[in-house]
Design a protein around this motif. Sequence first.
Motif, PDB file in Angstrom:
ATOM      1  N   LYS A  46       0.993  -1.001   0.112  1.00 39.20           N
ATOM      2  CA  LYS A  46      -0.041   0.093   0.129  1.00 39.20           C
ATOM      3  C   LYS A  46       0.940   1.216   0.230  1.00 39.20           C
ATOM      4  O   LYS A  46       1.774   1.357   0.752  1.00 39.20           O
ATOM      5  N   ASP A  87      -4.701  -1.623  -6.229  1.00 39.04           N
ATOM      6  CA  ASP A  87      -5.721  -1.573  -4.945  1.00 39.04           C
ATOM      7  C   ASP A  87      -6.902  -2.613  -5.065  1.00 39.04           C
ATOM      8  O   ASP A  87      -6.942  -3.330  -4.028  1.00 39.04           O
ATOM      9  N   ARG A  90      -4.937  -5.780  -3.726  1.00 41.96           N
ATOM     10  CA  ARG A  90      -4.651  -5.881  -2.475  1.00 41.96           C
ATOM     11  C   ARG A  90      -5.989  -6.167  -1.522  1.00 41.96           C
ATOM     12  O   ARG A  90      -6.078  -6.813  -0.605  1.00 41.96           O
ATOM     13  N   ARG A  91      -6.965  -5.537  -2.113  1.00 41.87           N
ATOM     14  CA  ARG A  91      -8.358  -5.683  -1.379  1.00 41.87           C
ATOM     15  C   ARG A  91      -8.801  -7.060  -1.284  1.00 41.87           C
ATOM     16  O   ARG A  91      -9.575  -7.486  -0.420  1.00 41.87           O
ATOM     17  N   ASP A  93      -6.807  -9.524  -1.310  1.00 39.32           N
ATOM     18  CA  ASP A  93      -5.805 -10.327  -0.465  1.00 39.32           C
ATOM     19  C   ASP A  93      -5.008 -11.171  -1.248  1.00 39.32           C
ATOM     20  O   ASP A  93      -4.488 -12.201  -0.690  1.00 39.32           O
ATOM     21  N   SER A 115     -13.387  -1.100  -9.015  1.00 43.40           N
ATOM     22  CA  SER A 115     -12.905  -0.886  -7.860  1.00 43.40           C
ATOM     23  C   SER A 115     -13.709  -0.397  -6.713  1.00 43.40           C
ATOM     24  O   SER A 115     -13.881  -0.698  -5.654  1.00 43.40           O
ATOM     25  N   LEU A 118     -16.306  -3.141  -5.515  1.00 39.37           N
ATOM     26  CA  LEU A 118     -15.761  -4.223  -4.416  1.00 39.37           C
ATOM     27  C   LEU A 118     -16.401  -3.490  -3.037  1.00 39.37           C
ATOM     28  O   LEU A 118     -15.968  -4.625  -2.042  1.00 39.37           O
ATOM     29  N   ASN A 119     -16.880  -2.643  -2.837  1.00 42.52           N
ATOM     30  CA  ASN A 119     -17.485  -2.108  -1.383  1.00 42.52           C
ATOM     31  C   ASN A 119     -18.705  -2.904  -1.415  1.00 42.52           C
ATOM     32  O   ASN A 119     -18.962  -3.100  -0.284  1.00 42.52           O
ATOM     33  N   ARG A 121     -18.459  -6.447  -2.087  1.00 42.09           N
ATOM     34  CA  ARG A 121     -17.791  -7.638  -2.853  1.00 42.09           C
ATOM     35  C   ARG A 121     -18.513  -8.872  -3.015  1.00 42.09           C
ATOM     36  O   ARG A 121     -18.161  -9.531  -3.951  1.00 42.09           O
ATOM     37  N   ASP A 214      -9.418  -9.499   4.159  1.00 44.54           N
ATOM     38  CA  ASP A 214     -10.495  -8.321   4.044  1.00 44.54           C
ATOM     39  C   ASP A 214     -11.875  -9.169   3.836  1.00 44.54           C
ATOM     40  O   ASP A 214     -12.810  -8.787   4.401  1.00 44.54           O
ATOM     41  N   SER A 215     -11.867  -9.980   2.950  1.00 47.23           N
ATOM     42  CA  SER A 215     -13.167 -10.739   2.427  1.00 47.23           C
ATOM     43  C   SER A 215     -13.892 -11.743   3.719  1.00 47.23           C
ATOM     44  O   SER A 215     -14.760 -11.524   3.863  1.00 47.23           O
ATOM     45  N   GLU A 218     -14.901  -9.007   6.090  1.00 48.23           N
ATOM     46  CA  GLU A 218     -16.346  -8.409   5.756  1.00 48.23           C
ATOM     47  C   GLU A 218     -17.519  -9.384   5.978  1.00 48.23           C
ATOM     48  O   GLU A 218     -18.601  -9.052   6.540  1.00 48.23           O
TER      49      GLU A 218
END
Length: 605
Positions: A46, A87, A90-91, A93, A115, A118-119, A121, A214-215, A218
């Motif tokens: 990052k 990005d 990364r999000r 993983d 991108s 993905l909020n 996802r 991250d997934s 969430e």
Amino acid sequence: VAAAAAFAAGVTHGCPNVRVLATSREGLGLEGEDIMRVASLSVPAKGDTLTAEAIAQYGAVALFSDRAVMANKSFHLSDENSAMVADICRRLDGIPFAIELAAARVKALSIADLSHALNERFRILTGGHRTALPRQKTMRALIDWSFDLLSESEKALLRRVAIFAGWTLEAATQVCQGDGIDEFDVLDLLASLVDKSLVVAETGGSVTRYRLLDSTREYALEKLTERNELQFLSRAHADFFAALAAKAQGRWGTTPTQEWVDELEPELDNFRGVLEWALNGSNDANLGGLLAGHLGFFWFFGGLNPEGMRWIDNALPQVSGKHPEAEAWLWHARSLLVEGKPLLEAAQRSRALFEGLGDREGAALAMYREGTGLRTLGRMKEAEDVFRQAADVMRQSGDKKSYAMMIGGIATVAWLLGEADEAHRLFDEQRRAAAELKDDDIETMCLANLAELEFSRGNVERAISNSLESIGLQRKNYLKVALDYCNLTAYRIAFGQTEQARNDARSGLHWAREVQNDFQVALAIHHLALIAALKNDVRRAATLLGFAESAFARVEYVREPTETICYERLMGLLQKQLREDEISTLRSEGASWSESRAIEEALKV
């Protein structure tokens, strides 16, 4: 897993020369088993600014690019979209399955739209191959499959640890126990979740830290919300990290600064989460105000001063308790640096509140800010009295670091009063205290002050040497770096190193903008005005001076000796080439400029 383990054991015991290669989310738990955890694909760090060619070397980006081209032949990785692709990877993983699902969406979405999408996802990461197993068709189905295999206690802990942005065993034990899970269960359950590849254990540091991808996080937060546990866990999480910050503040005075900052840094995102919940979520303004204040030294010495001061200023109108209000005003005063009247008023409000609470150490810290405010307004004797009172309190409390800071305040006043020998003696005392504490940050303050003292005594080379040493020791105290570069500019000018001075002034301006400090910006521009005049660009010099003076006047700043020397030399140069009415007109013009206009003009010098 049990059936697979029994089969593997039967094969290896009956056929000694046979080896079994098994893939699973957890090990089989057999004697002699050699477990190799398959890491996610590599992703750019990052904050890295990389070209398309550079990021294509990362496994996650290479896979995304390959699958995106399969979905949309017009896609190509470019310098323009490389940051967004990095990005996205990364999000996700670096998880190959997630990346394949995301890349397939390039058929219908731009990279920017993907991108943003993905909020949500779990709605976007769908559409696996028709021939795949059901759990391999969507990201949610994959995690559902893994989650459904857990025991009820494992499910409960996985939901609860989602409240953390990374955590330790102590944090999980304190925050996640209850409702059938006691403190002794947490370790066993956590180890089981690590074994099942749902929790990542990072064992490289002195303390093992855990995190969720991250997934997974969430997904677990959704489960936490569905069970109506989110608010309860948020409160427990907030209480734990507020207590952690308060405990850390108590160790500040006896712990080397960078060691202290390094201890807190891993919890930064947890602190942010608590502040967001407490202040922006309007759940507990007093807790948020206290936390933001207890982290005051962390914001300042950790290179996060602008962010910290935003939290402080967010808390100020919301807090109602005396203690959080005292902390908020204290650190609001610190953010004002040397801004005269507003600094003094904020410090005095903080001091009065701490004194009302009977908190002598808190009041002494506020008095240190108060002394700085008095000094910048030219009220030297009052400043000295306040610094000495604060130093007495800190000496008695055993807070050696704060005591060293107070001594620096007294020494600075002695220097400004023309008592150079006394100032030198006090700065030496401060430096010995820094050495005893093994504290580079106190050392840098002392070196910077010694540089000012040496410059006022005409020892310009020594001033430059001390200033460079101070800058070299800095790590993340960017507010101090900006001031050091501004002072170094003045020394370079006096030594005839105009081009180096210009570079140093630009560095000062850069760091002043980084920490979003208007006063420091004006100070750097003040010095660039002198450099412009030295280059015979007197009209620009006069307007830049007008801008800087206007900024100084707003905070009632009284020039210290270094700035006075620069100002007098600048005015001498202007008066040689311009009439008084021309100078006045140009200064008025500069005073009307916005900061962005002034910076634009200053960078032309």
